[in-house]
Scaffold this motif. Sequence first.
Motif, PDB file in Angstrom:
ATOM      1  N   GLU A  37       6.709 -70.132 -21.370  1.00  0.00           N
ATOM      2  CA  GLU A  37       5.672 -69.877 -22.383  1.00  0.00           C
ATOM      3  C   GLU A  37       6.047 -68.732 -23.313  1.00  0.00           C
ATOM      4  O   GLU A  37       5.831 -68.802 -24.529  1.00  0.00           O
ATOM      5  CB  GLU A  37       4.350 -69.583 -21.679  1.00  0.00           C
ATOM      6  CG  GLU A  37       3.178 -69.373 -22.622  1.00  0.00           C
ATOM      7  CD  GLU A  37       1.874 -69.156 -21.866  1.00  0.00           C
ATOM      8  OE1 GLU A  37       0.821 -69.130 -22.519  1.00  0.00           O
ATOM      9  OE2 GLU A  37       1.922 -69.017 -20.630  1.00  0.00           O
ATOM     10  N   HIS A  38       6.637 -67.653 -22.760  1.00  0.00           N
ATOM     11  CA  HIS A  38       6.979 -66.495 -23.592  1.00  0.00           C
ATOM     12  C   HIS A  38       8.035 -66.867 -24.627  1.00  0.00           C
ATOM     13  O   HIS A  38       7.903 -66.541 -25.816  1.00  0.00           O
ATOM     14  CB  HIS A  38       7.472 -65.356 -22.706  1.00  0.00           C
ATOM     15  CG  HIS A  38       7.897 -64.131 -23.488  1.00  0.00           C
ATOM     16  ND1 HIS A  38       6.989 -63.316 -24.135  1.00  0.00           N
ATOM     17  CD2 HIS A  38       9.126 -63.617 -23.728  1.00  0.00           C
ATOM     18  CE1 HIS A  38       7.640 -62.342 -24.751  1.00  0.00           C
ATOM     19  NE2 HIS A  38       8.942 -62.502 -24.507  1.00  0.00           N
ATOM     20  N   GLN A  78      11.619 -51.867 -24.180  1.00  0.00           N
ATOM     21  CA  GLN A  78      10.207 -52.166 -24.369  1.00  0.00           C
ATOM     22  C   GLN A  78       9.423 -50.911 -24.749  1.00  0.00           C
ATOM     23  O   GLN A  78       8.511 -50.970 -25.575  1.00  0.00           O
ATOM     24  CB  GLN A  78       9.627 -52.791 -23.103  1.00  0.00           C
ATOM     25  CG  GLN A  78      10.103 -54.214 -22.856  1.00  0.00           C
ATOM     26  CD  GLN A  78       9.554 -54.782 -21.569  1.00  0.00           C
ATOM     27  OE1 GLN A  78       9.045 -54.047 -20.736  1.00  0.00           O
ATOM     28  NE2 GLN A  78       9.681 -56.088 -21.397  1.00  0.00           N
ATOM     29  N   GLU A  89       7.677 -66.925 -28.803  1.00  0.00           N
ATOM     30  CA  GLU A  89       8.507 -66.156 -29.729  1.00  0.00           C
ATOM     31  C   GLU A  89       9.052 -67.038 -30.850  1.00  0.00           C
ATOM     32  O   GLU A  89       9.216 -66.583 -31.976  1.00  0.00           O
ATOM     33  CB  GLU A  89       9.660 -65.501 -28.965  1.00  0.00           C
ATOM     34  CG  GLU A  89       9.236 -64.300 -28.112  1.00  0.00           C
ATOM     35  CD  GLU A  89      10.438 -63.616 -27.520  1.00  0.00           C
ATOM     36  OE1 GLU A  89      11.500 -64.262 -27.384  1.00  0.00           O
ATOM     37  OE2 GLU A  89      10.331 -62.414 -27.193  1.00  0.00           O
TER      38      GLU A  89
END
Length: 570
Positions: free
Chosen positions: A440-441, A371, A445
């Motif tokens: 949700e993530h 990240q 994507e």
Amino acid sequence: MLRRQRDARAESHMTTRATLRRKLTLLGILLCWLVGGGVGLLAWMQMTIAVRREAGARVADAVRVGKRLLAQELDRALGAGERVEILTPAQAESMPALAPALALARSQGAAHGFVRLDRGLCLVAAEAEDGVLSHLLLRPLRGANDIPDRVRDVVFGRPAPGTASPATVTIFEHDERIATNVISSHGERAVGTRASPEVAAQVLTQGRPWLDRARVLDRWVIANYEPIQGLDGSVLGMLYAGLDEEPYLRASRQQLGWFLGLIALLALLTSAGIGWVAASITRPLRELTQAATALAGGCHPSLAVAPTAPRELHVLGAAFADMSQQIAARTTELEASRAKAQQALHDYMEVLSFVAHELKSPLAGAKMQLQVITEGLVGEVPEAWRRPLASLSRAIDHGHEVAQGFNQLSRAESEGFTARRREVHDFVAEVVLLAVADTEHAAGERRMPVQVQGGPLPAFVDPDLMRVALDNLIGNAIKYGREGTPVQVTVHRGPDGLHVAVQNEGVGVPREQFAQLFQKFHRVRDAATRSIKGTGVGLYLVRRLVELHGGRVGVDGDYGAWIRFWFEVP
């Protein structure tokens, strides 16, 4: 000037040593509290569970004894001259509620059990010869408080005069106490009061025993409720035995206090030991610092390392002494000694780096570093790196998915694992929307919005297990669905109970493989999905969790267009 620099360096070294000593001491105390606290808490929990289990076994024994005493009650009451009604065949025939007892006596020669008459719950015994009723005995149970007292005295012992017993026994007609030694706040037997709605729903409506903590009037008890069934199989009431929970809680709190006291004492002893260890480590460092300071000032001191010092300090001390002796004589030998010391320091740092790396969680560390790179915190990411970094991110996510899947699988297949069902007022808000938020993530994507259809519906389920099942279904729909298309989640009340379905557009699954989809470790053999990684436990886990609710799962679809997974729970 040089003297001031030496003094500043010496002061800095002393501060560093003090800081190191404090850190080591605090680290030791912290580790002691964490480890000791964890062990103490685990031991306390195990002890509390054992105590509760023992109390549960005692009240279960009391109920078993109560059943045996009730089975012998008519003979005992008749012999003791207590109130027992003897009915003639004509009187018995005139009471419709006695019909099951009469029919059983005529067919088997005798009948013994419970009936509910206008006067309340009664014990009945009937005998017949050659199909002709000879006599019938009735023992009314309403107000028969001597029966709960005898059960309590046999199982738990008679209470001392003037003291209240922590054990109570009750006979219920439906959910009303008709014979009991439960004492109300007014100091009287709580005849006429009722059981809690939760207990009544499970025992009377569902016909299942209750062995758990329960609310009895104004206090919590560890209770066992067993259904009382009539001769026709219907549930007429309950037989209860319980022990006050407060003595067990008080004992648990005392044990927890002892554990915390022992941990505090251990922390003090550990801090003292760590302080001594820290001093033994920093003392050679202080001597080495003083010698290095003197050498920087132009002196050539000798360094004596204590015999008890670690081997590494002996090696470093020998290297330093050799270096100090050779400085005055030969510069070239000084450089060789310096190179040797640098190599030793390099090896030491490699060991530290290895230990530090092994102590970190590989997945968490890799994800965090990835990240940092992808978000540009260490500089702009070259375009050529983006595809390999994305591949690495998917590999890490797959590792997390595998770990999570097998953790859930082992939990679901563990011995004694059950669904803790309760009343959920709004299944969509309390389960479905939470599962949508979990995914949700991943949905963002792949640009696959999750759409929920269905209004507020009550359900009797374990909301945590239902959320896990929906997480797997929605996650699979996002993973295997066509990118950019919606995922549909529908909830409605069907003829067999609550019906939940998750549908996505995509390649789907060939119909001949439908029967194998919910098998453990099964992966679809299809060229279109072969490159998508998975564990083969998600759909099996869904089936397992739904079956724990007494429900069923299913799938339908059109290969190459769409697929829908669904489940129903009663």
